[in-house]
Design a protein around this motif. Structure first.
Motif, PDB file in Angstrom:
ATOM      1  N   GLY A  36       0.811  -1.211   0.000  1.00  0.00           N
ATOM      2  CA  GLY A  36       0.000   0.000   0.000  1.00  0.00           C
ATOM      3  C   GLY A  36       0.843   1.259   0.000  1.00  0.00           C
ATOM      4  N   THR A  37       1.958   1.231   0.729  1.00  0.00           N
ATOM      5  CA  THR A  37       2.867   2.384   0.750  1.00  0.00           C
ATOM      6  C   THR A  37       3.477   2.628  -0.626  1.00  0.00           C
ATOM      7  OG1 THR A  37       3.406   1.980   3.086  1.00  0.00           O
ATOM      8  CG2 THR A  37       4.929   3.356   1.838  1.00  0.00           C
ATOM      9  N   ALA A  40       0.831   4.024  -2.881  1.00  0.00           N
ATOM     10  CA  ALA A  40       0.558   5.424  -2.523  1.00  0.00           C
ATOM     11  C   ALA A  40       1.611   6.350  -3.119  1.00  0.00           C
ATOM     12  CB  ALA A  40       0.524   5.578  -1.003  1.00  0.00           C
ATOM     13  N   ARG A  43       0.987   6.774  -6.688  1.00  0.00           N
ATOM     14  CA  ARG A  43      -0.168   7.637  -6.934  1.00  0.00           C
ATOM     15  C   ARG A  43       0.201   9.122  -6.957  1.00  0.00           C
ATOM     16  NH1 ARG A  43      -5.292   7.385  -8.067  1.00  0.00           N
ATOM     17  NH2 ARG A  43      -6.322   7.652  -6.058  1.00  0.00           N
ATOM     18  N   VAL A  58      -5.652   0.917  -7.573  1.00  0.00           N
ATOM     19  CA  VAL A  58      -6.558   1.311  -6.488  1.00  0.00           C
ATOM     20  C   VAL A  58      -8.007   1.283  -6.945  1.00  0.00           C
ATOM     21  CG1 VAL A  58      -7.279   3.249  -5.027  1.00  0.00           C
ATOM     22  CG2 VAL A  58      -4.856   2.654  -5.214  1.00  0.00           C
ATOM     23  N   SER A 100      -5.025  -1.770  -1.400  1.00  0.00           N
ATOM     24  CA  SER A 100      -5.646  -0.696  -2.178  1.00  0.00           C
ATOM     25  C   SER A 100      -6.259   0.360  -1.260  1.00  0.00           C
ATOM     26  CB  SER A 100      -6.717  -1.264  -3.115  1.00  0.00           C
ATOM     27  OG  SER A 100      -7.787  -1.845  -2.388  1.00  0.00           O
ATOM     28  N   ALA A 103      -3.329   2.201   0.592  1.00  0.00           N
ATOM     29  CA  ALA A 103      -2.686   3.145  -0.323  1.00  0.00           C
ATOM     30  C   ALA A 103      -3.386   4.496  -0.306  1.00  0.00           C
ATOM     31  CB  ALA A 103      -2.678   2.579  -1.742  1.00  0.00           C
ATOM     32  N   GLU A 104      -4.708   4.489  -0.286  1.00  0.00           N
ATOM     33  CA  GLU A 104      -5.454   5.740  -0.278  1.00  0.00           C
ATOM     34  C   GLU A 104      -5.307   6.473   1.057  1.00  0.00           C
ATOM     35  OE1 GLU A 104      -7.601   7.280  -3.127  1.00  0.00           O
ATOM     36  OE2 GLU A 104      -5.652   6.330  -3.419  1.00  0.00           O
ATOM     37  N   ILE A 106      -2.664   6.288   3.086  1.00  0.00           N
ATOM     38  CA  ILE A 106      -1.306   6.836   3.138  1.00  0.00           C
ATOM     39  C   ILE A 106      -1.150   7.997   2.166  1.00  0.00           C
ATOM     40  CG2 ILE A 106       1.129   6.307   2.691  1.00  0.00           C
ATOM     41  CD1 ILE A 106       0.631   3.531   3.795  1.00  0.00           C
ATOM     42  N   ARG A 107      -1.776   7.881   0.994  1.00  0.00           N
ATOM     43  CA  ARG A 107      -1.705   8.989   0.027  1.00  0.00           C
ATOM     44  C   ARG A 107      -2.289  10.262   0.621  1.00  0.00           C
ATOM     45  NH1 ARG A 107      -4.793  11.459  -4.139  1.00  0.00           N
ATOM     46  NH2 ARG A 107      -6.633  10.287  -3.467  1.00  0.00           N
ATOM     47  N   ARG A 111      -0.252  13.725   1.321  1.00  0.00           N
ATOM     48  CA  ARG A 111      -0.748  14.998   0.794  1.00  0.00           C
ATOM     49  C   ARG A 111      -0.914  16.045   1.890  1.00  0.00           C
ATOM     50  NH1 ARG A 111       0.422  15.543  -4.437  1.00  0.00           N
ATOM     51  NH2 ARG A 111      -0.652  14.068  -5.807  1.00  0.00           N
TER      52      ARG A 111
END
Length: 217
Positions: A36-37, A40, A43, A58, A100, A103-104, A106-107, A111
């Motif tokens: 996931g990292t 991210a 992404r 994702v 998945s 990832a979101e 961490i993203r 941000r």
């Protein structure tokens, strides 16, 4: 009142399933966090193919059922000459699926860290990957602990998907106990207690770290 003889008479069966559930969950937890990292970072990468790859992963995985993901590994891989048992397929599918969502999370955490910190780190000579590793990700992890802990708890509960593929997890053995004793309600009440023994410590641990980092932040 639950019939505790169901638990005591079949404790070795419950325990085997419980330990397999822990084993699968730990592997999937570590694997999904790492994957996931990486996704991210893809992404938010300035490299368009990586950003596209992360987005496709994702959006595709998040919008299909977990059961279908495991189906792909369990029934799809044999057509390619690769045969895996239910435990491995379930654990890998759980890892891919959970990654998945992580990832979101961490993203969003990445941000939330001011972009100027990344630019300042690169200005001092760090590469993009080094800036992520030493500057951005440590801050992002603190921010995402609450939603990340929710994903880890969901992962433990979702591990019950292994039972569909003879994955030898807690639910798989509980189905066996329920079939032999015909005490369906009592059997699954004890299953709930075993799951609580896993998820409650995770909840309290996440709360502890959240409070600790909030004070240090």
């Amino acid at each position: 009142m639950p019939d505790f003889s169901i638990l005591t008479d079949n404790f070795d069966i419950y325990l085997e399933g419980f330990l397999n559930t822990i084993y699968s969950s730990v592997i999937a937890l570590i694997g999904s966090f790492v994957l996931g990292t990486v996704i991210a970072i893809f992404r938010i990468s300035s490299v368009k193919p990586l950003r596209w790859l992360g987005s496709v992963y994702v959006e595709f995985i998040r919008n299909i059922p977990l059961l279908l993901v495991v189906f792909v590994f369990f029934y799809g891989l044999p057509s390619l000459g690769v045969t895996l048992n239910g435990f491995v397929c379930g654990t890998v599918g759980l890892t891919v699926y959970t990654a998945s969502f992580i990832a979101e999370v961490i993203r969003a955490g990445i941000r939330s860290v001011p972009r100027g910190q990344t630019e300042a780190a690169q200005a001092t000579g760090l590469t993009y990957v080094q800036a992520m590793r030493y500057i951005v990700l440590p801050q992002a992890v603190k921010i995402v602990i609450p939603p990340l802990s929710n994903q880890f708890i969901n992962l433990v509960k979702n591990s019950s998907v292994l039972s569909v593929f003879a994955g030898l997890d807690l639910m798989y053995f509980a189905d066996s106990v329920a079939s032999s004793t015909l005490a369906t309600f009592d059997t699954y009440i004890f299953v709930a207690l075993f799951y609580l023994a896993l998820t409650l410590p995770l909840s309290y641990m996440a709360l502890h770290f959240e409070r600790k980092w909030a004070r240090s932040g």
